[in-house]
Design a protein around this motif. Structure first.
Motif, PDB file in Angstrom:
ATOM      1  N   VAL A 214       1.023  -1.274   0.049  1.00 33.11           N
ATOM      2  CA  VAL A 214      -0.098   0.186  -0.082  1.00 33.11           C
ATOM      3  C   VAL A 214       0.701   1.278   0.006  1.00 33.11           C
ATOM      4  O   VAL A 214       0.482   2.201  -0.800  1.00 33.11           O
ATOM      5  N   ALA A 215       1.910   1.151   0.774  1.00 28.75           N
ATOM      6  CA  ALA A 215       2.653   2.408   1.028  1.00 28.75           C
ATOM      7  C   ALA A 215       3.345   2.875  -0.495  1.00 28.75           C
ATOM      8  O   ALA A 215       3.211   4.100  -0.899  1.00 28.75           O
ATOM      9  N   ALA A 216       3.799   1.942  -1.100  1.00 26.53           N
ATOM     10  CA  ALA A 216       4.465   2.143  -2.320  1.00 26.53           C
ATOM     11  C   ALA A 216       3.353   2.597  -3.229  1.00 26.53           C
ATOM     12  O   ALA A 216       3.688   3.630  -4.082  1.00 26.53           O
ATOM     13  N   ALA A 217       2.076   2.191  -3.279  1.00 24.84           N
ATOM     14  CA  ALA A 217       1.086   2.445  -4.239  1.00 24.84           C
ATOM     15  C   ALA A 217       0.513   3.834  -4.059  1.00 24.84           C
ATOM     16  O   ALA A 217       0.720   4.847  -4.944  1.00 24.84           O
ATOM     17  N   VAL A 218       0.559   4.180  -2.934  1.00 24.73           N
ATOM     18  CA  VAL A 218       0.250   5.564  -2.179  1.00 24.73           C
ATOM     19  C   VAL A 218       1.322   6.758  -2.616  1.00 24.73           C
ATOM     20  O   VAL A 218       0.985   7.657  -3.497  1.00 24.73           O
ATOM     21  N   LEU A 219       2.370   6.552  -2.553  1.00 27.29           N
ATOM     22  CA  LEU A 219       3.690   7.452  -2.822  1.00 27.29           C
ATOM     23  C   LEU A 219       3.650   7.455  -4.544  1.00 27.29           C
ATOM     24  O   LEU A 219       3.954   8.673  -4.951  1.00 27.29           O
ATOM     25  N   ASP A 220       3.580   6.451  -5.000  1.00 28.23           N
ATOM     26  CA  ASP A 220       3.521   6.377  -6.513  1.00 28.23           C
ATOM     27  C   ASP A 220       2.574   7.186  -6.959  1.00 28.23           C
ATOM     28  O   ASP A 220       2.880   7.994  -7.954  1.00 28.23           O
ATOM     29  N   LEU A 221       1.348   7.192  -6.646  1.00 27.82           N
ATOM     30  CA  LEU A 221       0.307   8.054  -6.948  1.00 27.82           C
ATOM     31  C   LEU A 221       0.633   9.517  -6.892  1.00 27.82           C
ATOM     32  O   LEU A 221       0.218  10.329  -7.843  1.00 27.82           O
ATOM     33  N   LEU A 222       1.025   9.686  -5.529  1.00 29.48           N
ATOM     34  CA  LEU A 222       1.250  10.929  -5.511  1.00 29.48           C
ATOM     35  C   LEU A 222       2.402  11.831  -6.076  1.00 29.48           C
ATOM     36  O   LEU A 222       2.461  13.050  -6.365  1.00 29.48           O
ATOM     37  N   GLU A 223       3.331  11.018  -6.432  1.00 31.67           N
ATOM     38  CA  GLU A 223       4.440  11.449  -7.350  1.00 31.67           C
ATOM     39  C   GLU A 223       4.189  11.266  -8.708  1.00 31.67           C
ATOM     40  O   GLU A 223       5.091  11.447  -9.469  1.00 31.67           O
ATOM     41  N   GLY A 224       2.823  10.873  -9.286  1.00 37.20           N
ATOM     42  CA  GLY A 224       2.726  10.810 -10.698  1.00 37.20           C
ATOM     43  C   GLY A 224       3.217   9.795 -11.322  1.00 37.20           C
ATOM     44  O   GLY A 224       3.514   9.653 -12.734  1.00 37.20           O
ATOM     45  N   LYS A 225       3.770   8.467 -10.595  1.00 40.46           N
ATOM     46  CA  LYS A 225       4.180   7.523 -11.287  1.00 40.46           C
ATOM     47  C   LYS A 225       3.387   6.072 -11.637  1.00 40.46           C
ATOM     48  O   LYS A 225       3.612   5.281 -12.125  1.00 40.46           O
ATOM     49  N   ARG A 226       2.107   6.520 -11.359  1.00 40.94           N
ATOM     50  CA  ARG A 226       1.080   5.619 -11.616  1.00 40.94           C
ATOM     51  C   ARG A 226       0.036   6.511 -12.496  1.00 40.94           C
ATOM     52  O   ARG A 226      -0.140   7.613 -12.318  1.00 40.94           O
TER      53      ARG A 226
END
Length: 226
Positions: A214-226
């Protein structure tokens, strides 16, 4: 804390904790108290996440509003009795503790938005020693429940975080729809009460299969990586 504020907003039942046994059994007790027989366990799981009276109404379509309210009150009594007897089981899902650690280490604020009552939410967080981890706790006790965006709006107002810096994490379409209604990103989790295709159809920005992801998914979304 340095940098802009960011918020990870979690659902509780079916996302943070596995409470399905207690929910299904408490609803069955409520139905028996009113001579209604036995509810379909799968149907009960389907309405987890809604506020209690609307959840009961969805299980008993065509019944009176008075009956919906009475069954909801019996459910509250049955759930509280399980807690008082010490037989209430609401374990954390695997990987959730690690995800909370990782998000806090990344400087994120944590919150909860749930159909659970505030009393029930505080109880489960206290039992797991998590109360201090969450800076905003939102329930439908004092406003509209999911999928209305009110709980998200209140969480943003309390924390000062903007919609673009907020991610909702949940296991039901109600969570995903609430996030869309509030115009925030969302992570769907596959271990809860609604199926992955439903979460995708509801508009989840991504789906994870393990609590530790979950943490990686959340951070990726906020950083525009997903």
């Amino acid at each position: 804390m340095t940098g802009p504020l960011r918020l990870a907003l979690f659902d509780c039942d079916g996302t943070l904790v596995d409470s399905q046994h207690a929910i299904v059994e408490s609803m069955a007790e409520a139905w028996r108290a009113h001579g209604l027989g036995e509810p379909d366990p799968n149907a009960v799981r389907r309405v987890v996440g809604l506020s209690l009276v609307p959840a009961v109404a969805a299980l008993l379509p065509g019944s009176s509003d008075d009956l919906h309210v009475a069954v909801a009150e019996s459910y509250r009594d049955a759930f509280a009795a399980r807690r008082q007897r010490g037989v209430l089981e609401e374990p954390l899902f695997p990987g959730i503790a690690e995800t909370l650690d990782a998000l806090e280490a990344a400087g994120m604020l944590l919150g909860v938005a749930t159909g659970k009552s505030m009393r029930g939410l505080r109880s489960v967080l206290e039992r797991h020693g998590l109360t201090h981890r969450f800076v905003t706790l939102q329930t439908a006790d004092t406003g509209p429940g999911k999928p209305h965006p009110d709980m998200v709006h209140r969480a943003l107002a309390e924390t000062g975080v903007g919609p673009a810096a907020t991610v909702m994490i949940g296991d039901t379409t109600y969570d995903i729809q609430m996030a869309r209604n509030a115009r925030i990103a969302s992570v769907g989790v596959s271990w809860g009460y609604h199926e992955v295709p439903e979460l995708r159809a509801a508009g989840a920005d991504c789906i994870v299969d393990d609590g530790a992801q979950v943490a990686a998914a959340v951070l990726d979304l906020l950083e525009g990586k997903r």
